[in-house]
Design a protein around this motif. Sequence first.
Motif, PDB file in Angstrom:
ATOM      1  N   LEU A 164       1.784   1.358   8.087  1.00  0.00           N
ATOM      2  CA  LEU A 164       1.618   2.534   7.225  1.00  0.00           C
ATOM      3  C   LEU A 164       0.132   2.928   7.175  1.00  0.00           C
ATOM      4  O   LEU A 164      -0.229   4.111   7.233  1.00  0.00           O
ATOM      5  CB  LEU A 164       2.119   2.222   5.800  1.00  0.00           C
ATOM      6  CG  LEU A 164       1.856   3.365   4.817  1.00  0.00           C
ATOM      7  CD1 LEU A 164       2.897   4.473   4.969  1.00  0.00           C
ATOM      8  CD2 LEU A 164       1.839   2.876   3.365  1.00  0.00           C
ATOM      9  N   TRP A 165      -0.712   1.935   7.067  1.00  0.00           N
ATOM     10  CA  TRP A 165      -2.164   2.157   7.011  1.00  0.00           C
ATOM     11  C   TRP A 165      -2.604   2.957   8.238  1.00  0.00           C
ATOM     12  O   TRP A 165      -3.261   3.989   8.133  1.00  0.00           O
ATOM     13  CB  TRP A 165      -2.879   0.792   6.950  1.00  0.00           C
ATOM     14  CG  TRP A 165      -4.364   0.874   6.888  1.00  0.00           C
ATOM     15  CD1 TRP A 165      -5.211   1.095   7.957  1.00  0.00           C
ATOM     16  CD2 TRP A 165      -5.192   0.772   5.728  1.00  0.00           C
ATOM     17  NE1 TRP A 165      -6.517   1.115   7.519  1.00  0.00           N
ATOM     18  CE2 TRP A 165      -6.529   0.920   6.151  1.00  0.00           C
ATOM     19  CE3 TRP A 165      -4.938   0.559   4.376  1.00  0.00           C
ATOM     20  CZ2 TRP A 165      -7.614   0.865   5.281  1.00  0.00           C
ATOM     21  CZ3 TRP A 165      -6.012   0.501   3.504  1.00  0.00           C
ATOM     22  CH2 TRP A 165      -7.323   0.659   3.950  1.00  0.00           C
ATOM     23  N   ARG A 166      -2.212   2.480   9.423  1.00  0.00           N
ATOM     24  CA  ARG A 166      -2.674   3.109  10.659  1.00  0.00           C
ATOM     25  C   ARG A 166      -2.135   4.530  10.811  1.00  0.00           C
ATOM     26  O   ARG A 166      -2.875   5.455  11.135  1.00  0.00           O
ATOM     27  CB  ARG A 166      -2.306   2.239  11.876  1.00  0.00           C
ATOM     28  CG  ARG A 166      -3.073   2.655  13.113  1.00  0.00           C
ATOM     29  CD  ARG A 166      -2.780   1.791  14.321  1.00  0.00           C
ATOM     30  NE  ARG A 166      -3.460   0.500  14.284  1.00  0.00           N
ATOM     31  CZ  ARG A 166      -3.956  -0.123  15.357  1.00  0.00           C
ATOM     32  NH1 ARG A 166      -3.849   0.439  16.565  1.00  0.00           N
ATOM     33  NH2 ARG A 166      -4.526  -1.303  15.264  1.00  0.00           N
ATOM     34  N   GLU A 167      -0.825   4.692  10.549  1.00  0.00           N
ATOM     35  CA  GLU A 167      -0.228   6.050  10.627  1.00  0.00           C
ATOM     36  C   GLU A 167      -0.964   7.013   9.709  1.00  0.00           C
ATOM     37  O   GLU A 167      -1.207   8.169  10.051  1.00  0.00           O
ATOM     38  CB  GLU A 167       1.217   6.031  10.082  1.00  0.00           C
ATOM     39  CG  GLU A 167       2.275   5.526  10.976  1.00  0.00           C
ATOM     40  CD  GLU A 167       3.528   5.128  10.148  1.00  0.00           C
ATOM     41  OE1 GLU A 167       3.748   5.675   9.044  1.00  0.00           O
ATOM     42  OE2 GLU A 167       4.267   4.246  10.630  1.00  0.00           O
ATOM     43  N   THR A 168      -1.260   6.533   8.497  1.00  0.00           N
ATOM     44  CA  THR A 168      -1.871   7.406   7.492  1.00  0.00           C
ATOM     45  C   THR A 168      -3.292   7.772   7.897  1.00  0.00           C
ATOM     46  O   THR A 168      -3.710   8.934   7.785  1.00  0.00           O
ATOM     47  CB  THR A 168      -1.842   6.715   6.112  1.00  0.00           C
ATOM     48  OG1 THR A 168      -0.513   6.285   5.854  1.00  0.00           O
ATOM     49  CG2 THR A 168      -2.305   7.656   5.018  1.00  0.00           C
ATOM     50  N   VAL A 169      -4.047   6.793   8.386  1.00  0.00           N
ATOM     51  CA  VAL A 169      -5.427   7.051   8.811  1.00  0.00           C
ATOM     52  C   VAL A 169      -5.425   8.066   9.964  1.00  0.00           C
ATOM     53  O   VAL A 169      -6.229   9.010   9.987  1.00  0.00           O
ATOM     54  CB  VAL A 169      -6.125   5.729   9.216  1.00  0.00           C
ATOM     55  CG1 VAL A 169      -7.467   5.999   9.883  1.00  0.00           C
ATOM     56  CG2 VAL A 169      -6.302   4.826   7.994  1.00  0.00           C
ATOM     57  N   LEU A 227       1.999  -6.572  10.409  1.00  0.00           N
ATOM     58  CA  LEU A 227       2.301  -6.221   9.016  1.00  0.00           C
ATOM     59  C   LEU A 227       2.787  -4.784   8.853  1.00  0.00           C
ATOM     60  O   LEU A 227       2.174  -3.850   9.383  1.00  0.00           O
ATOM     61  CB  LEU A 227       1.053  -6.410   8.143  1.00  0.00           C
ATOM     62  CG  LEU A 227       0.436  -7.813   8.120  1.00  0.00           C
ATOM     63  CD1 LEU A 227      -0.841  -7.813   7.281  1.00  0.00           C
ATOM     64  CD2 LEU A 227       1.439  -8.822   7.551  1.00  0.00           C
ATOM     65  N   GLU A 228       3.831  -4.601   8.054  1.00  0.00           N
ATOM     66  CA  GLU A 228       4.349  -3.262   7.785  1.00  0.00           C
ATOM     67  C   GLU A 228       3.321  -2.428   7.017  1.00  0.00           C
ATOM     68  O   GLU A 228       3.155  -1.228   7.271  1.00  0.00           O
ATOM     69  CB  GLU A 228       5.666  -3.384   6.990  1.00  0.00           C
ATOM     70  CG  GLU A 228       6.565  -2.182   7.097  1.00  0.00           C
ATOM     71  CD  GLU A 228       6.918  -1.791   8.528  1.00  0.00           C
ATOM     72  OE1 GLU A 228       7.215  -2.669   9.369  1.00  0.00           O
ATOM     73  OE2 GLU A 228       6.882  -0.573   8.821  1.00  0.00           O
ATOM     74  N   TYR A 255       0.849  -1.198   0.000  1.00  0.00           N
ATOM     75  CA  TYR A 255       0.000   0.000   0.000  1.00  0.00           C
ATOM     76  C   TYR A 255       0.879   1.240   0.000  1.00  0.00           C
ATOM     77  O   TYR A 255       1.897   1.266   0.682  1.00  0.00           O
ATOM     78  CB  TYR A 255      -0.934   0.032   1.227  1.00  0.00           C
ATOM     79  CG  TYR A 255      -2.279  -0.627   0.955  1.00  0.00           C
ATOM     80  CD1 TYR A 255      -3.130  -0.123  -0.019  1.00  0.00           C
ATOM     81  CD2 TYR A 255      -2.680  -1.762   1.655  1.00  0.00           C
ATOM     82  CE1 TYR A 255      -4.343  -0.735  -0.293  1.00  0.00           C
ATOM     83  CE2 TYR A 255      -3.894  -2.378   1.393  1.00  0.00           C
ATOM     84  CZ  TYR A 255      -4.726  -1.857   0.414  1.00  0.00           C
ATOM     85  OH  TYR A 255      -5.925  -2.447   0.134  1.00  0.00           O
ATOM     86  N   SER A 256       0.476   2.254  -0.730  1.00  0.00           N
ATOM     87  CA  SER A 256       1.170   3.541  -0.657  1.00  0.00           C
ATOM     88  C   SER A 256       0.344   4.475   0.229  1.00  0.00           C
ATOM     89  O   SER A 256      -0.875   4.273   0.373  1.00  0.00           O
ATOM     90  CB  SER A 256       1.318   4.154  -2.052  1.00  0.00           C
ATOM     91  OG  SER A 256       0.041   4.526  -2.548  1.00  0.00           O
ATOM     92  N   ALA A 257       0.987   5.505   0.771  1.00  0.00           N
ATOM     93  CA  ALA A 257       0.247   6.456   1.615  1.00  0.00           C
ATOM     94  C   ALA A 257      -0.915   7.108   0.849  1.00  0.00           C
ATOM     95  O   ALA A 257      -2.022   7.208   1.390  1.00  0.00           O
ATOM     96  CB  ALA A 257       1.209   7.489   2.199  1.00  0.00           C
ATOM     97  N   PRO A 258      -0.727   7.551  -0.406  1.00  0.00           N
ATOM     98  CA  PRO A 258      -1.872   8.152  -1.109  1.00  0.00           C
ATOM     99  C   PRO A 258      -3.054   7.188  -1.282  1.00  0.00           C
ATOM    100  O   PRO A 258      -4.213   7.605  -1.223  1.00  0.00           O
ATOM    101  CB  PRO A 258      -1.281   8.544  -2.475  1.00  0.00           C
ATOM    102  CG  PRO A 258       0.184   8.726  -2.221  1.00  0.00           C
ATOM    103  CD  PRO A 258       0.533   7.732  -1.160  1.00  0.00           C
ATOM    104  N   ASP A 271      -6.918  -3.234  10.874  1.00  0.00           N
ATOM    105  CA  ASP A 271      -5.635  -3.584  10.252  1.00  0.00           C
ATOM    106  C   ASP A 271      -4.976  -4.717  11.021  1.00  0.00           C
ATOM    107  O   ASP A 271      -5.605  -5.340  11.884  1.00  0.00           O
ATOM    108  CB  ASP A 271      -4.723  -2.336  10.208  1.00  0.00           C
ATOM    109  CG  ASP A 271      -4.428  -1.789  11.608  1.00  0.00           C
ATOM    110  OD1 ASP A 271      -4.291  -2.592  12.565  1.00  0.00           O
ATOM    111  OD2 ASP A 271      -4.354  -0.552  11.758  1.00  0.00           O
ATOM    112  N   LYS A 272      -3.736  -4.982  10.722  1.00  0.00           N
ATOM    113  CA  LYS A 272      -2.952  -5.988  11.453  1.00  0.00           C
ATOM    114  C   LYS A 272      -1.596  -5.358  11.745  1.00  0.00           C
ATOM    115  O   LYS A 272      -0.531  -5.870  11.379  1.00  0.00           O
ATOM    116  CB  LYS A 272      -2.850  -7.271  10.603  1.00  0.00           C
ATOM    117  CG  LYS A 272      -2.261  -8.460  11.316  1.00  0.00           C
ATOM    118  CD  LYS A 272      -3.201  -9.138  12.300  1.00  0.00           C
ATOM    119  CE  LYS A 272      -2.472 -10.235  13.053  1.00  0.00           C
ATOM    120  NZ  LYS A 272      -3.276 -10.791  14.165  1.00  0.00           N
ATOM    121  N   ALA A 273      -1.681  -4.155  12.375  1.00  0.00           N
ATOM    122  CA  ALA A 273      -0.479  -3.348  12.580  1.00  0.00           C
ATOM    123  C   ALA A 273       0.481  -3.953  13.604  1.00  0.00           C
ATOM    124  O   ALA A 273       1.621  -3.508  13.724  1.00  0.00           O
ATOM    125  CB  ALA A 273      -0.871  -1.923  12.989  1.00  0.00           C
TER     126      ALA A 273
END
Length: 350
Positions: A197-202, A192-193, A160-163, A187-189
Motif C-alpha cells: 500500500l505504501w509503495r502504490e500510494t507513493v 508486507l501488505e 497504514y492507511s492511504a491518507p 519499504d518491504k513491499a
Amino acid sequence: MKQYRITVVAGDGIGPEVASAAEKVLDVAAGRFGFGLAFERQPIGGEAVDRFGDPLPSVTRDACLASDAILLGAVGGPKWDGEPGPRRPEVGLLRIRRELGAFANIRPSFVPDALVDASPLKPSVVRGVDLVVVRELTGGIYYGEPRGRDASGAFDTMRYSAPEVERIARVAFEQARRRRGRVVSVDKANVLETSRLWRETVIRVHRDEFPDVHLGHLYVDNAAMQIAVNPRQFDVILTGNLFGDILSDLSATLPGSLGLLPSASLGGTVGLFEPVHGSAPDIAGRGIANPVGCILCGAMMLDHLGEAEAAGTIRGAVDKVLSAGLLTADLGGTAATDDVTTAVSEILSS
Ligand code: NAD
Ligand code: IPM
Ligand code: MN
C-alpha cells in the motif's frame, strides 16, 4: 520584540545535559538577533513516572500544546526498563508525538568536512554526504492495534492507511524540491501488505503531484546496505515509522556519532524538536555528552519559527567548532559538553 514560549521536556539520562546546552545557545542567538525566548521546563519520561506516576503528565501535555515550540532532551533508562507498558518513559514521547499530530519526522544527516576522519567509514565514502530521512512518526507498528500478549505469545500490528502515506509522501517530495530533487522510498513491499500500500500510494502521489521530483524505491534491507556503502546516492529517504527509526541511527554512522543528529517532528499543532539519540545511560551524569544534536534541534526550531538567520548562524558556529577540532569523546576528542557549548556560544555572540 517577538517572544516565543518554548516548553523544554529535558527527560532522563543525558537529556537534561544536552537540553541545557541547547537552551544556552538559543539564548545567545535570541540576544543577538533580537527576539525573546521564554523557556519552561516540564517533566517527561522516567522523571515524570517518578514524580507523577505518568510519563506524560497532563501538566506537561497542556504546556506543550500551549507553546510555540517544544524542545526534547531524551527519555528512558535502565531504572524504568521493568515498568509495565504504559509507565515506560518511551511511552511519554510516543504520546506527545501523537497528541501533537506530529506525523513527519525530519532527520538530516550530513558529514561536515571536519568530520570526514571521525567517521568509521572511509573518507572517500562519506565525504560530502547530505541526506535527510523523512520518517512517518504517528502510525505503523508503533501504534497499531491490537497489541499485547495471549497464550500463544506476543503481537503487534503494522497498519497504514492511504491518507497517512499520502501526507508523509508529500512532505518528502516537498523536501526534495528544496534540496536536490530526489526521493528514495524505502519499504518491504516484497513481503508486507502495508508496504505494498505504501509503495502504490507513493507512486500515485508522485505521478499526480510531484512529477518533477525523481522517485526511486528500495527494500529496507538493501537500503541499509546502500547507506553504508554508497550514502552519497541519497537526497531524501522516505520511510515508515519503524524502518525510519532504524535507518536514522544507521545514518548517524556517516558523520561518526549519533550525538550529532537533530530532528524535527512536524505536521502537528506545535513543532517538537528532538535529537535522534537517546538518554545514553552509559555516559549520563559525566558532562561528556555531545550537545551538537540538541543544539542543532534548536536551529531547526528557529527555522520553523521563522528565525532563519539565527538558525543559520547557529549551524555556522557549530561547524566552526567542529572544524577547530573541539570534539567530544564520541567523536574521538576530549572536549566536555560545556566546552563545546561555550565555544558555540562565544562564536555566536562575536
Ligand atoms: P542511545 O541513543 O541512548 O545510546 C546509543 C549509544 O550512543 C550509546 O553508546 C551512547 O553513549 C551514544 N550516544 C547517544 N547520544 C550521545 C551523545 N549525545 N553524545 C555522546 N554519545 C551519545 O540508545 P540506547 O542505549 O539504545 O538507549 C538508551 C535509552 O534511551 C533507552 O531507554 C531508550 O529507549 C532511550 N531512547 C530514547 C530516545 C529519545 O528520547 N528520543 C531515543 C533513543 C533511545
Ligand atoms: C527515537 C527513539 C524513539 C522511537 C523511542 C525512544 C520511542 O528511538 O526517537 O528514535 O523509536 O521513535
Ligand atoms: Mn531511535
